[in-house]
Motif scaffolding. Structure first.
Motif, short mmCIF file in Angstrom:
data_model
loop_
_atom_site.label_atom_id
_atom_site.label_comp_id
_atom_site.label_asym_id
_atom_site.label_seq_id
_atom_site.Cartn_x
_atom_site.Cartn_y
_atom_site.Cartn_z
N ILE A 32 -23.79 -32.27 5.54
CA ILE A 32 -24.24 -30.94 5.99
C ILE A 32 -24.22 -29.95 4.83
N ASN A 33 -23.14 -29.94 4.05
CA ASN A 33 -23.06 -29.02 2.91
C ASN A 33 -24.16 -29.29 1.88
N GLU A 34 -24.46 -30.55 1.65
CA GLU A 34 -25.57 -30.88 0.73
C GLU A 34 -26.89 -30.36 1.28
N ASP A 35 -27.12 -30.54 2.59
CA ASP A 35 -28.36 -30.08 3.21
C ASP A 35 -28.46 -28.55 3.20
N ILE A 36 -27.32 -27.87 3.39
CA ILE A 36 -27.31 -26.40 3.34
C ILE A 36 -27.71 -25.93 1.94
N ASN A 53 -19.95 -23.87 1.09
CA ASN A 53 -19.17 -25.10 1.22
C ASN A 53 -18.30 -24.98 2.48
N LEU A 54 -18.84 -25.42 3.61
CA LEU A 54 -18.12 -25.30 4.88
C LEU A 54 -17.10 -26.43 5.00
N LEU A 59 -16.72 -27.28 10.77
CA LEU A 59 -17.83 -28.11 11.22
C LEU A 59 -17.48 -29.07 12.35
N LYS A 60 -16.20 -29.35 12.57
CA LYS A 60 -15.83 -30.36 13.56
C LYS A 60 -16.35 -30.02 14.96
N ARG A 61 -16.09 -28.82 15.43
CA ARG A 61 -16.49 -28.45 16.80
C ARG A 61 -18.01 -28.48 16.98
N PRO A 62 -18.81 -27.89 16.06
CA PRO A 62 -20.26 -27.99 16.24
C PRO A 62 -20.78 -29.44 16.25
N ILE A 63 -20.18 -30.30 15.43
CA ILE A 63 -20.60 -31.70 15.41
C ILE A 63 -20.21 -32.37 16.73
N MET A 64 -18.97 -32.17 17.14
CA MET A 64 -18.44 -32.82 18.33
C MET A 64 -19.18 -32.39 19.60
N THR A 65 -19.56 -31.13 19.69
CA THR A 65 -20.17 -30.63 20.92
C THR A 65 -21.66 -30.91 21.02
N GLN A 66 -22.25 -31.50 19.99
CA GLN A 66 -23.68 -31.83 20.08
C GLN A 66 -23.95 -32.81 21.20
N VAL A 104 -17.17 -22.45 -5.22
CA VAL A 104 -16.30 -21.88 -6.25
C VAL A 104 -14.98 -21.53 -5.59
N LYS A 105 -13.92 -22.21 -5.98
CA LYS A 105 -12.62 -22.06 -5.34
C LYS A 105 -12.17 -20.59 -5.34
N GLY A 106 -11.75 -20.13 -4.16
CA GLY A 106 -11.25 -18.77 -4.01
C GLY A 106 -12.32 -17.71 -3.84
#
Length: 193
Positions: A32-36, A53-54, A59-66, A104-106
């Motif tokens: 998903i991050n690559e596609d974004i 960079n999510l 992302l877990k809930r949106p993936i799971m609830t599909q 970028v971290k932070g």
């Protein structure tokens, strides 16, 4: 449904104690991050997505609830719960921006609702694109549900812990609102077909 790759990614295939525990959500988060980020190069209006960079927890809930029929709008709403927003005046308009994690971290990316809706569309497409057999199974179950609903047959099943569930899927005909002292009760009325 036989999908060896998917069965490994959800830890359903045979494993030894030495095997690594798979995590489908982390794998899909990378995709998903690559596609974004790719979307930022495909269309200049999404340039703000370049460094997004999510993390897995977003992302877990949106993936799971599909597979529970969440819509793109529903995914958009789930995303909004994770990000801090603030309004900024630009000319005579106030625009809401959301602070979204960056590669970028932070640091954070500042995204608009248009950007976040594009991300919701990408998330919505990813699971079924990556695992087309899940889409086939999902569509099959929806079709069976529609047929049973038209025939006025309840869906009858037993949960993994043994609870018997009988579910009718009826169309909402209307709502009635009643005021009872300081509380309001809303009763849903369903049609018979």
């Amino acid at each position: 449904m036989r999908d060896e790759e998917l069965s490994r990614e959800v830890n359903l295939s045979e494993q030894s104690d030495k095997d690594h525990v798979a995590d489908i959500y982390s794998k899909l988060a990378n995709i998903i991050n690559e596609d974004i980020r790719k979307a930022s190069f495909d269309d200049v209006k999404y340039i703000n997505l370049r460094d997004v960079n999510l993390p897995r927890n977003v992302l877990k809930r949106p993936i799971m609830t599909q597979t529970y029929s969440v819509t793109t709008h529903g995914i958009f709403g789930q995303l909004l719960e994770h990000f801090t927003s603030y309004k900024q005046s630009i000319g005579d308009r106030k625009i809401t921006f959301y602070k979204v994690p960056s590669i970028v971290k932070g640091e954070y990316c500042l995204l608009t609702e248009v950007d976040l809706f594009k991300i919701a569309k990408i998330i919505d497409a990813t699971l079924f694109k990556k695992y087309p057999l899940i889409k086939c199974l999902y569509q099959y179950i929806r079709d069976i549900t529609n047929i049973m609903n038209k025939l006025d047959i309840p869906i009858d099943w037993i949960s993994p812990n043994g609870i018997k569930i009988v579910q009718f899927y009826r169309k909402l005909k209307g709502k009635s609102k009643y005021r009872l002292s300081h509380k309001v009760a809303i009763l849903n009325e369903y049609s018979d077909n």
